[in-house]
Design a protein around this motif. Structure first.
Motif, short mmCIF file in Angstrom:
data_model
loop_
_atom_site.label_atom_id
_atom_site.label_comp_id
_atom_site.label_asym_id
_atom_site.label_seq_id
_atom_site.Cartn_x
_atom_site.Cartn_y
_atom_site.Cartn_z
N PRO A 122 0.85 -1.19 0.00
CA PRO A 122 0.00 0.00 0.00
C PRO A 122 0.89 1.25 0.00
CG PRO A 122 -0.70 -1.55 1.69
CD PRO A 122 0.57 -2.08 1.12
N ASN A 123 0.70 2.17 -0.98
CA ASN A 123 1.72 3.21 -1.09
C ASN A 123 1.69 4.22 0.05
OD1 ASN A 123 -0.48 4.59 -1.95
ND2 ASN A 123 0.32 5.10 -3.98
N PHE A 124 0.54 4.37 0.69
CA PHE A 124 0.54 5.28 1.85
C PHE A 124 1.34 4.69 3.01
CE2 PHE A 124 -1.37 7.59 5.46
CZ PHE A 124 -1.08 8.87 5.02
N LEU A 125 1.26 3.36 3.18
CA LEU A 125 2.05 2.71 4.23
C LEU A 125 3.54 2.83 3.94
CD1 LEU A 125 0.34 -0.62 5.32
CD2 LEU A 125 0.77 1.42 6.65
N LEU A 126 3.92 2.62 2.67
CA LEU A 126 5.33 2.76 2.30
C LEU A 126 5.81 4.19 2.58
CD1 LEU A 126 7.81 1.50 1.12
CD2 LEU A 126 6.99 2.03 -1.16
N LEU A 127 4.92 5.13 2.30
CA LEU A 127 5.23 6.53 2.57
C LEU A 127 5.47 6.74 4.06
CD1 LEU A 127 5.44 9.20 1.07
CD2 LEU A 127 3.03 9.57 1.49
N LEU A 128 4.63 6.12 4.89
CA LEU A 128 4.80 6.23 6.34
C LEU A 128 6.16 5.68 6.76
CD1 LEU A 128 1.36 5.25 7.93
CD2 LEU A 128 2.33 7.49 7.61
N VAL A 129 6.54 4.51 6.18
CA VAL A 129 7.82 3.91 6.53
C VAL A 129 8.96 4.86 6.14
CG1 VAL A 129 9.39 2.01 6.06
CG2 VAL A 129 6.96 1.57 6.27
N LEU A 130 8.89 5.42 4.94
CA LEU A 130 9.94 6.32 4.47
C LEU A 130 10.06 7.54 5.39
CD1 LEU A 130 9.40 6.24 0.62
CD2 LEU A 130 11.27 5.23 1.91
N ILE A 138 10.35 18.95 4.27
CA ILE A 138 9.57 19.05 3.03
C ILE A 138 10.26 18.35 1.85
CG2 ILE A 138 10.49 21.35 2.47
CD1 ILE A 138 6.90 20.78 2.04
N THR A 139 11.59 18.46 1.77
CA THR A 139 12.31 17.81 0.65
C THR A 139 12.13 16.30 0.73
OG1 THR A 139 13.95 19.48 1.22
CG2 THR A 139 14.47 18.01 -0.60
N THR A 140 12.34 15.74 1.92
CA THR A 140 12.21 14.29 2.09
C THR A 140 10.82 13.83 1.73
OG1 THR A 140 13.57 14.69 4.03
CG2 THR A 140 12.81 12.45 3.67
N VAL A 141 9.81 14.56 2.21
CA VAL A 141 8.43 14.16 1.95
C VAL A 141 8.15 14.17 0.45
CG1 VAL A 141 6.04 14.92 2.19
CG2 VAL A 141 7.52 14.87 4.18
N THR A 142 8.62 15.22 -0.23
CA THR A 142 8.37 15.32 -1.68
C THR A 142 9.02 14.16 -2.42
OG1 THR A 142 8.47 17.70 -1.37
CG2 THR A 142 8.46 16.91 -3.62
N ILE A 143 10.30 13.90 -2.10
CA ILE A 143 10.99 12.80 -2.77
C ILE A 143 10.29 11.48 -2.46
CG2 ILE A 143 13.16 11.52 -2.90
CD1 ILE A 143 14.60 14.14 -2.32
N ALA A 144 9.89 11.31 -1.20
CA ALA A 144 9.23 10.06 -0.80
C ALA A 144 7.94 9.86 -1.59
CB ALA A 144 8.96 10.06 0.70
N ILE A 145 7.15 10.94 -1.76
CA ILE A 145 5.90 10.81 -2.51
C ILE A 145 6.19 10.42 -3.96
CG2 ILE A 145 3.90 12.08 -3.42
CD1 ILE A 145 3.87 13.65 -0.83
N LEU B 22 10.35 -7.79 1.20
CA LEU B 22 11.00 -8.00 2.49
C LEU B 22 12.45 -7.52 2.46
CD1 LEU B 22 9.51 -11.43 3.47
CD2 LEU B 22 8.99 -9.18 4.39
N ALA B 23 13.17 -7.90 1.37
CA ALA B 23 14.56 -7.47 1.28
C ALA B 23 14.66 -5.96 1.21
CB ALA B 23 15.21 -8.10 0.04
N GLY B 24 13.73 -5.34 0.46
CA GLY B 24 13.73 -3.88 0.35
C GLY B 24 13.51 -3.22 1.70
N LEU B 25 12.54 -3.75 2.44
CA LEU B 25 12.25 -3.18 3.76
C LEU B 25 13.45 -3.34 4.68
CD1 LEU B 25 8.61 -4.34 4.45
CD2 LEU B 25 9.43 -2.06 3.99
N PHE B 26 14.09 -4.50 4.58
CA PHE B 26 15.24 -4.75 5.44
C PHE B 26 16.35 -3.75 5.14
CE2 PHE B 26 19.15 -6.80 6.70
CZ PHE B 26 18.82 -7.21 7.97
N LEU B 27 16.60 -3.53 3.84
CA LEU B 27 17.61 -2.55 3.44
C LEU B 27 17.28 -1.16 4.00
CD1 LEU B 27 18.51 -3.26 -0.27
CD2 LEU B 27 20.03 -3.07 1.70
N LEU B 28 15.99 -0.83 3.92
CA LEU B 28 15.55 0.47 4.40
C LEU B 28 15.86 0.63 5.88
CD1 LEU B 28 13.99 2.37 2.50
CD2 LEU B 28 12.00 1.94 3.91
#
Lengths: 279, 325
Positions: A122-130, A138-145, B22-28
């Protein structure tokens, strides 16, 4: 080009979207002229209703900041984040999609697996992780999006390349002895680009929504006047001063609507025959 | 059971995808500044390097990144997601507590968006270029452009604060001691606003696909045949066109499963629902990366599971798919 423009202008919805987008761009541009002061600085007594004080068109928020100023500056933030994040997503998408579509075989297989992996998350979850890992300026958020939004443009570019790579003009380039890189980026890409550019409007609409959601959750940069931040800060006074959240939400709605309408209008203008079935 | 085999093959094909994730998350995680031990040492107020070294050995952080990755995979196979730093419990059990709420929210919203999108899409397609079509398409586009959290907030202002019809948040009345049917009704009452909020955002996409799909099917020969047989318009739409037009809609369910999960993070935060999304938000705020990664892993599994079900439904709707291979 002139034909394209005429077809675009004949479509009332597209015209409306275009005008709306121009207005928002104008608002973003004139923000410092209308409100020379920092939009996040204290402007007056907190929680004044819109027009209660002629000085504050949209009233003030719980910290006594001018809401109108935040709306004007917020247009800059939203458009800038939308534009930059979309450029990043489209750039990554084009490179990956072009390589996968042009070379096929193992390259295609490997790149598409990675694309699939990104689409499964889910891309919003990935965004949360990033944001959790790299912080939320702001720079990080923009790149992450931008980084979470590239799979769809990549698939689109790949599909275009798959139909184009065996055309005669490509074979002609080969015969002329052109290198792969030149064929991909100078010859095929310009032909594959129009649908990808149109799709960019979808990416931009989603990017603006993603940033506002992040800001609403207080996970974006608190030091910029973002509409999402304002909605989040209005939550505490929702019971009585609901306008603090309502006004910036309406601004987001209008911006995303404008971007979507322009994208749809461009799409219709480029494919007039499809207009009946796909609008 | 040809279709089951086909779906299983697709399921097996998603295994490499899962490995990449999983590997990607681990790297992160490796990129994140500081590790678990740094966080622990900061929590207990610092300590000497010898203790840090001992702790690193205890957590298996003193070996190479590659062997750490291997160990991580092995643990995931046993569904051991590690320990949650903020809850002091295994991540797997924290997630298991929160999962049902999210599943309930998502499945109800999905049904609502799917049913509403189908009905409105058919209505728009049957009245193409007349006012119902324009109205439905415009409203759909507006819903699509609205941030879900704002929708939720305005819903609270209108229905919870102004009219007082619905509760403003929470999953059920805390401490009400309701059981059985009364509790079910209470929960349903609390879920009306969140479900509608989440559904309306997706309704627009479903309705657009349904409209386009109906328009495409409408022009096909078998519909003309049905009409020539003298069937009524309703019978044609429901018995003949709908089943074919539903295929793209089912595809969309699989494509949007991830987006829907992302949307529920925001909606759960707005309505203070104790679900997976809210857990994700809390773990970001508290920098509990173990829990966050566990949630992402479970979400990926969930998306893969939804796509598996979609493949099965696909075979039911279109027998050619099962027979074709």
């Amino acid at each position: 080009m002139g034909k394209l423009l005429r077809r675009y202008l004949q479509n009332p919805a597209a015209l409306l979207g275009g005008v709306l987008l121009l207005v928002i761009i104008a608002v973003a541009l004139i923000a410092p002229l209308v409100f020379p002061r920092d939009p996040l600085s204290l402007a007056g007594r907190p929680l004044q209703w819109p027009m209660a004080n002629p000085h504050f068109w949209f009233g003030t928020d719980a910290s006594g900041r001018d809401i109108a100023a935040q709306i004007f500056y917020g247009a800059r933030v939203s458009l800038l984040i939308g534009l930059v994040a979309t450029s990043i997503a489209i750039a990554i998408g084009i490179v990956i999609g072009a390589l996968a579509g042009f070379y096929g075989g193992y390259v295609d297989e490997a790149l598409m697996r990675v694309t699939e992996a990104f689409q499964t998350l889910p891309n919003f979850l990935l965004l949360l992780v990033l944001v959790a890992v790299f912080g939320s300026d702001i720079t990080t958020v923009t790149i992450a999006i931008g980084f979470v939004s590239w799979p769809a443009p990549a698939r689109l570019t790949r599909a275009e390349f798959l139909t184009l790579r065996n055309r005669e003009f490509v074979q002609a380039c080969r015969v002329l002895g052109m290198g792969d890189r030149q064929i991909i980026f100078r010859e095929i890409l310009p032909n594959a680009l129009p649908p990808v550019i149109v799709y960019a409007s979808v990416v931009m609409a989603v990017a603006i929504l993603l940033e506002s959601a992040l800001a609403f959750l207080n996970l974006s940069d608190p030091n910029v006047a973002s509409w999402g931040n304002l909605i989040g800060s209005g939550r505490g006074v929702l019971r009585t001063q609901w306008y603090v959240s309502a006004i910036p939400g309406f601004a987001i709605l209008m911006t995303v609507l404008a971007v979507s309408l322009v994208g749809q209008g461009l799409n219709d203008a480029l494919n007039p025959r499809l207009r009946r079935t796909i609008t | 059971m040809n279709i089951l085999l086909l779906a299983l093959r697709r399921l097996a094909a998603s295994l490499p995808t899962l490995l990449i994730i999983l590997a990607g998350l681990f790297l992160l995680l490796q990129l994140a500044p500081g590790d678990t031990v740094d966080a622990l040492m900061a929590q207990i107020g610092g300590g000497d390097p010898a203790t840090a070294k001992e702790l690193r050995h205890y957590y298996g952080l003193d070996i190479s990144a590659l062997s750490q990755l291997a160990r991580y995979f092995l643990r995931l196979i046993e569904f051991d997601l590690g320990q949650s730093a903020i809850y002091g419990k295994p991540v797997a059990s924290v997630i298991a507590e929160r999962l049902p709420v999210t599943l309930l929210l998502m499945s109800t919203s999905l049904c609502l968006a799917f049913a509403g999108g189908t009905a409105l899409g058919i209505l728009a397609a049957r009245n193409i270029d007349r006012w119902p079509d324009t109205l439905i398409s415009t409203v759909g586009l507006i819903f699509y452009s609205t941030p879900s959290f704002w929708f939720g907030l305005m819903g609270i202002v209108l229905f919870a604060i102004t009219f007082g019809w619905l509760p403003a948040g929470g999953f059920e009345e805390v401490g009400s001691g309701l059981t059985g049917l009364a509790r079910v009704i209470d929960i349903a009452h609390h879920l009306v606003l969140p479900v509608v909020t989440l559904a309306l955002i997706f309704l627009a996409t479903y309705l657009r696909i349904m409209r386009a799909s109906m328009l495409e099917v409408r022009g096909l020969d078998f519909v003309r045949t049905a009409r020539a047989k003298g069937l009524g318009e309703t019978a044609i739409v429901i018995r003949h066109a709908l089943r074919n037009a539903l295929l793209p809609m089912v595809t969309l369910v699989g494509l949007q499963a991830g987006t829907m999960l992302g949307g529920s993070v925001v909606v759960e935060s707005v309505f203070a629902l104790p679900g997976l999304g809210r857990l994700a938000y809390e773990s970001v705020v508290q920098r509990d990366l173990n829990t966050l990664l566990g949630i992402v892993f479970v979400s990926a599994l969930l998306v893969i599971a939804v796509n598996f079900i979609v493949d099965l439904v696909y075979g039911q709707l279109d027998p050619r798919i099962a027979a074709g291979r």
